[in-house]
Design an enzyme around this catalytic site. Structure first.
Site, PDB file in Angstrom:
ATOM      1  N   ALA A  52     -10.217   8.769   8.070  1.00 49.69           N
ATOM      2  CA  ALA A  52      -9.700  10.104   7.779  1.00 49.69           C
ATOM      3  C   ALA A  52      -8.585  10.029   6.728  1.00 49.69           C
ATOM      4  O   ALA A  52      -8.431  10.923   5.900  1.00 49.69           O
ATOM      5  CB  ALA A  52      -9.174  10.742   9.060  1.00 49.69           C
TER       6      ALA A  52
ATOM      7  N   ASP B   5      -1.425   1.445  -3.753  1.00 50.16           N
ATOM      8  CA  ASP B   5      -2.251   0.386  -4.352  1.00 50.16           C
ATOM      9  C   ASP B   5      -3.645   0.909  -4.718  1.00 50.16           C
ATOM     10  O   ASP B   5      -4.552   0.132  -5.009  1.00 50.16           O
ATOM     11  CB  ASP B   5      -2.333  -0.859  -3.454  1.00 50.16           C
ATOM     12  CG  ASP B   5      -2.984  -0.581  -2.115  1.00 50.16           C
ATOM     13  OD1 ASP B   5      -3.042   0.597  -1.700  1.00 50.16           O
ATOM     14  OD2 ASP B   5      -3.448  -1.541  -1.472  1.00 50.16           O
TER      15      ASP B   5
ATOM     16  N   SER C 203       0.794  -1.220   0.000  1.00 54.62           N
ATOM     17  CA  SER C 203       0.000   0.000   0.000  1.00 54.62           C
ATOM     18  C   SER C 203       0.833   1.281   0.000  1.00 54.62           C
ATOM     19  O   SER C 203       1.687   1.475  -0.847  1.00 54.62           O
ATOM     20  CB  SER C 203      -0.949  -0.081   1.195  1.00 54.62           C
ATOM     21  OG  SER C 203      -1.846   0.973   1.224  1.00 54.62           O
TER      22      SER C 203
END
Ligand code: 16G
Ligand code: ZN
Length: 543
Positions: A387, A293, A66
């Protein structure tokens, strides 16, 4: 017996270094890529067993770390409906990964098969994909060895190549629902772009009240030098004539640049423009950043004075939740028929929670997409966003039925109804998806004729500060109330309460990270200096 020697033979090529402990955490296994080989092998076995347990349904494996640095990598499993691996299995995945020898691994597999009553004779089906990290191909071959080593009936596996995480989730759901009433889409990468683009074009057709004239002529998309680059380029082709997507930070073949000085996590944590965007973005213009990703999305804009303003996951939730309420009203669907709810975590800015709570039910759950996703499933239309920009909107089966059956009584109602139905197609139902979310945001802004400034004005973020603290044992920190309060170390929460009380608009919490060996402190207050001071005082008490 032959099963056993097959496992042992292959496991000997993927032995675990002693002294390393693996943990299937918040987002699967994630660490420095050079330590992951043995884990990939055992994950292959787990994926095959999971498929056998679920009557040969297709299981997904995504190889990615990620937003983390390029030298990291990770792996996570995707369940048949495209959601995250059932939590009960995380422990088995961890146990297999930590087997100290091939013989121990055979024993662990046996234990698992017995405990879960897995019928090994069933065939297994697995698909996998990876992001652009250079460590990906080697890790994938370790995964394939694991798939080959899986005991019992044949394991069939397909390499889906280099894909964004949300596209892999999409493929898993499509393949498992093909030919059923719940069919989700054409099970190819191309099918994904086509599905999103078709829905987007329905929504932005100059009809009803959504006017394509309000869409920006072009939108800069920071692709974090990752897999989002190719996906954005391909999606852009499908959207020609509707919106011009301009990919920025697209060096997927250059070493060392993934997520570096760019991407959604950079924007959120640094609270500033990626340097590469500085010369490109004009005052009053908005742009967005994906992560490595492409499952997280951060928006931002320059105000008319050229000042950077961030529009994070909380702002997206606020924008989107209001939009659904509005469209339902216009379509003549009552809140009793379909309820809209929002799910957040403790990191949601207090101002967003306040804004949303006055309009819809809002729930707070522990960090990690799986928690948000499951909570959102309890609403007809469940909006969830962290968030940090990871989130989506889920429609319940009942919501889809209500939309299909609803009889509009005017052309305006009909247009809103069709827009709602198109939104169920535009929004990825399996997991947070930066590209799908980006199109959603653009639709809402176009519908309202709004730009970044109007969107931003929904509420004003409370000043806040996030601090990491290295501690001896982060396991000593236990939380309750969706991670907002500590139950251990004993007495610490009381001290924190006494401190927080002294700050106007003060709120703070402490939680152990699920992805790093640190404890995180979050604080917010009415004034910036006080938010900072509170964060550092809390950090001092934790240390
Ligand atoms: C993982 C989670 C993300 C969460 C973050 C928190 C998924 C797919 N990803 O990246 O949602 O915000 O961990 O990290 O679930 P932390 O526990 O280190 O604060
Ligand atoms: Zn991500």
């Amino acid at each position: 017996e032959s099963d056993k020697s097959k496992v042992v033979d292959l496991a000997n090529r993927h032995t675990k270094p002693s002294g390393t402990t693996y943990q299937y955490g918040t987002a699967g296994f994630r660490m420095k890529a050079d330590q992951l080989d043995p884990v990939m092998f055992t994950v292959g076995i787990v994926a095959a067993l999971r498929s056998k347990k679920l009557d040969s349904k297709i299981i997904g494996v995504m190889v990615t770390a990620s937003h983390n640095p390029e030298e990291d990598n990770g792996v996570k499993l995707v369940d048949p409906r495209g959601d995250m691996l059932e939590q009960a299995w995380e422990g088995y995945a961890t146990a297999l990964a930590n087997s100290s020898s091939p013989e121990e691994l055979v024993h662990q597999i046996h234990q698992m098969v017995t405990a879960l009553q897995i019928d090994l004779s069933k065939p297994a089906n697995v698909i996998y994909a990876r992001d652009t990290r250079p460590s990906g191909p080697a890790l994938v071959s370790a995964l394939v060895d694991g798939l080959k080593a899986a005991p019992g009936g044949t394991t069939t596996y397909t390499d889906e190549g280099v894909l964004t995480t949300p596209i892999l989730h999409y493929l898993v759901r499509c393949k498992n629902t093909l030919g059923t009433e719940e069919e989700y889409g054409v099970p190819t990468e191309e099918g994904y772009y086509e599905k999103l683009a078709t829905a987007f074009k329905k929504l932005l057709k100059p009809r009803g009240s959504i006017d394509s004239q309000n869409a920006p002529e072009e939108l800069l998309v920071d692709c974090a030098n990752g897999v989002g680059t190719t996906a954005t380029e391909k999606l852009a082709k499908h959207l020609e004539g509707y919106i011009k997507l301009i990919p920025v930070n697209t060096s997927i073949d250059k070493l060392g640049v993934l997520n570096k000085g760019c991407g959604a996590d950079y924007v959120k944590t640094q609270q500033k423009l990626p340097p590469s965007m500085v010369p490109l973005l004009q005052p009053n213009q908005r742009a967005c950043s994906l992560d490595g990703d492409a499952d997280r999305l951060m928006y931002y804009y320059l105000d008319r004075n050229g000042k950077f303003k961030m529009l994070d996951g909380d702002k997206i939730a606020a924008l989107v939740a209001g939009f659904f309420g509005e469209l339902m009203e216009h379509a003549g669907i009552s809140k009793e028929e379909l309820d809209v709810g929002v799910v957040q975590t403790a990191y949601a800015n207090g101002a967003s929670t306040h804004y949303l709570s006055q309009r819809v039910p809002v729930q707070c759950v522990p960090t990690g997409v799986k928690h948000l996703h499951h909570a959102a499933e309890h609403y007809s239309i469940g909006v969830y966003f962290e968030a940090n920009g990871h989130g989506t909107v889920l429609f319940s089966a009942n919501a889809l039925n209500v939309l299909r059956r609803h009889q509009a009584t005017s052309p305006a109602q009909q247009a809103s109804l069709e827009n709602l139905i198109a939104l169920t197609e535009l929004i990825n139902q399996t997991v947070g998806d930066a590209l799908s979310d980006m199109l959603l945001v653009e639709v809402v802004l176009a519908y309202r004729g709004h730009g970044g400034a109007e969107w931003d004005s929904l509420y004003t973020d409370l000043p806040n500060r996030l601090v990491k603290v290295s501690v001896k044992d982060r396991g000593a920190f236990k939380t309750e109330d969706a991670e907002r309060r500590l139950t251990a170390p004993q007495g610490l929460q009381d001290k924190l309460d006494a401190l927080i009380k002294k700050y106007e608009g003060g709120r703070a919490f402490v939680r152990p990270s699920g992805t790093e060996d640190v404890v995180r402190v979050y604080a917010e207050a009415t004034h910036k200096v006080e938010a900072d001071e509170l964060a550092f005082k809390v950090a001092g008490m934790v240390y």
